[in-house]
Design a protein around this motif. Structure first.
Motif, PDB file in Angstrom:
ATOM      1  N   PHE A   9       0.835  -1.194   0.000  1.00 52.87           N
ATOM      2  CA  PHE A   9       0.000   0.000   0.000  1.00 52.87           C
ATOM      3  C   PHE A   9       0.868   1.241   0.000  1.00 52.87           C
ATOM      4  CE2 PHE A   9      -2.563  -3.373   1.638  1.00 52.87           C
ATOM      5  CZ  PHE A   9      -3.809  -3.152   1.061  1.00 52.87           C
ATOM      6  N   ASP A  10       0.367   2.288  -0.646  1.00 52.15           N
ATOM      7  CA  ASP A  10       1.055   3.573  -0.661  1.00 52.15           C
ATOM      8  C   ASP A  10       0.947   4.216   0.707  1.00 52.15           C
ATOM      9  OD1 ASP A  10       1.613   3.314  -3.369  1.00 52.15           O
ATOM     10  OD2 ASP A  10      -0.207   4.373  -3.973  1.00 52.15           O
ATOM     11  N   SER A  11       1.914   5.048   1.006  1.00 55.42           N
ATOM     12  CA  SER A  11       1.882   5.833   2.233  1.00 55.42           C
ATOM     13  C   SER A  11       1.832   7.308   1.888  1.00 55.42           C
ATOM     14  CB  SER A  11       3.138   5.573   3.074  1.00 55.42           C
ATOM     15  OG  SER A  11       3.076   4.302   3.664  1.00 55.42           O
ATOM     16  N   ASN A  12       1.423   8.089   2.884  1.00 57.96           N
ATOM     17  CA  ASN A  12       1.407   9.541   2.791  1.00 57.96           C
ATOM     18  C   ASN A  12       0.433  10.047   1.731  1.00 57.96           C
ATOM     19  OD1 ASN A  12       2.175  11.942   3.904  1.00 57.96           O
ATOM     20  ND2 ASN A  12       3.887  12.236   2.488  1.00 57.96           N
ATOM     21  N   THR A  13      -0.733   9.421   1.672  1.00 57.45           N
ATOM     22  CA  THR A  13      -1.783   9.864   0.764  1.00 57.45           C
ATOM     23  C   THR A  13      -2.313  11.204   1.251  1.00 57.45           C
ATOM     24  OG1 THR A  13      -2.372   7.553   0.394  1.00 57.45           O
ATOM     25  CG2 THR A  13      -3.972   9.197  -0.312  1.00 57.45           C
ATOM     26  N   GLY A  14      -2.527  12.120   0.318  1.00 51.30           N
ATOM     27  CA  GLY A  14      -2.951  13.474   0.658  1.00 51.30           C
ATOM     28  C   GLY A  14      -4.387  13.561   1.153  1.00 51.30           C
ATOM     29  N   SER A  15      -4.651  14.599   1.937  1.00 52.19           N
ATOM     30  CA  SER A  15      -5.979  14.793   2.521  1.00 52.19           C
ATOM     31  C   SER A  15      -7.042  15.079   1.471  1.00 52.19           C
ATOM     32  CB  SER A  15      -5.942  15.902   3.567  1.00 52.19           C
ATOM     33  OG  SER A  15      -5.555  17.123   2.981  1.00 52.19           O
ATOM     34  N   HIS A  26       2.260   0.921  10.660  1.00 50.28           N
ATOM     35  CA  HIS A  26       1.378  -0.238  10.514  1.00 50.28           C
ATOM     36  C   HIS A  26       2.175  -1.469  10.955  1.00 50.28           C
ATOM     37  CE1 HIS A  26      -0.927  -3.473   8.669  1.00 50.28           C
ATOM     38  NE2 HIS A  26      -1.955  -2.634   8.630  1.00 50.28           N
ATOM     39  N   PRO A  27       1.633  -2.295  11.856  1.00 47.60           N
ATOM     40  CA  PRO A  27       2.428  -3.382  12.439  1.00 47.60           C
ATOM     41  C   PRO A  27       2.847  -4.484  11.461  1.00 47.60           C
ATOM     42  CG  PRO A  27       0.158  -3.475  13.204  1.00 47.60           C
ATOM     43  CD  PRO A  27       0.299  -2.209  12.425  1.00 47.60           C
ATOM     44  N   GLN A  55       5.298   0.121   7.729  1.00 45.90           N
ATOM     45  CA  GLN A  55       5.406   1.414   7.061  1.00 45.90           C
ATOM     46  C   GLN A  55       4.477   2.394   7.772  1.00 45.90           C
ATOM     47  OE1 GLN A  55       3.912  -0.031   3.189  1.00 45.90           O
ATOM     48  NE2 GLN A  55       2.325   1.528   3.300  1.00 45.90           N
ATOM     49  N   PRO A  56       4.872   3.665   7.806  1.00 44.46           N
ATOM     50  CA  PRO A  56       3.996   4.652   8.440  1.00 44.46           C
ATOM     51  C   PRO A  56       2.754   4.879   7.575  1.00 44.46           C
ATOM     52  CG  PRO A  56       5.898   5.719   7.436  1.00 44.46           C
ATOM     53  CD  PRO A  56       6.095   4.242   7.281  1.00 44.46           C
ATOM     54  N   LEU A  77      -4.821   4.689   5.952  1.00 42.66           N
ATOM     55  CA  LEU A  77      -5.567   3.623   6.617  1.00 42.66           C
ATOM     56  C   LEU A  77      -6.980   3.513   6.049  1.00 42.66           C
ATOM     57  CD1 LEU A  77      -5.579   1.354   8.669  1.00 42.66           C
ATOM     58  CD2 LEU A  77      -6.185   3.043  10.432  1.00 42.66           C
ATOM     59  N   MET A  78      -7.584   4.635   5.703  1.00 44.22           N
ATOM     60  CA  MET A  78      -8.896   4.589   5.046  1.00 44.22           C
ATOM     61  C   MET A  78      -8.789   3.816   3.729  1.00 44.22           C
ATOM     62  SD  MET A  78     -10.188   8.490   5.781  1.00 44.22           S
ATOM     63  CE  MET A  78     -11.810   8.376   5.013  1.00 44.22           C
TER      64      MET A  78
END
Length: 176
Positions: A17-23, A142-143, A147-148, A154-155
């Motif tokens: 999964f990608d991280s740091n998806t924008g708001s 994420h455990p 990755q953060p 998470l959504m």
């Protein structure tokens, strides 16, 4: 628009999964999460009990897939709170899915399960609707993925998990 479709050829635990998806994706993912129980209900509106409770080998039945989704709503809310509180790591999941395996979801009817999912998902949606822009910027690890992830990540993860189980359910009812 962010593309959200299941990587159906990849086992769930092997997905990335990608991280740091924008708001800017918040409303889109919120709508996906909010609409999912209705989509599931539409797919299963005429699914007979003998189909929804039938197991294929050691795989979960339709009812057990829905029950699994119900059980995970609490974990999703805990993880969203972990991120909002700035915890370094999100709470862990029982990756063996013991609660799903030990529950009696096949003794329930699909409509009852979907109503339970609606109720649980509404709690998640209400919580997400109350978030501030500051909350959306926080991250926790994420455990399993190591990755953060921020709230939007998470959504996205939850929406993909929903689609994974929808795909599974459709293949179960398509093989009956």
């Amino acid at each position: 628009m962010k593309e959200v479709k299941p990587q159906s050829f990849v086992r769930w635990f092997d997905r990335q999964f990608d991280s740091n998806t924008g708001s800017e994706y918040f409303d889109e993912f919120l709508k996906l999460l909010e609409d999912f129980p209705a989509v599931l209900n539409q797919v299963l509106k005429s699914c007979p009990t003998e189909v929804s409770t039938r197991k294929m080998g050691d795989k979960w039945s339709v009812n057990e897939n829905i029950g699994h989704l119900i059980l995970l709503e609490d974990l999703w809310r805990i993880r969203f709170r972990d991120i909002m509180k700035g915890k370094p790591d999100m709470s862990t999941a029982d990756l063996s899915n013991t609660a799903t395996d030990q529950s009696s979801f096949n003794k329930m009817v699909v409509e009852e399960l979907i109503n339970d999912l609606v109720s649980e998902r509404e709690k998640t949606i209400v919580m997400l609707q109350k978030l501030s822009e500051e909350d959306l910027l926080k991250t926790s690890m994420h455990p399993r993925l190591k990755q953060p992830m921020n709230i939007i990540d998470l959504m996205h993860f939850v929406a993909e998990h929903d689609l994974h189980h929808l795909h599974t359910i459709k293949s179960i009812i398509g093989t009956m």
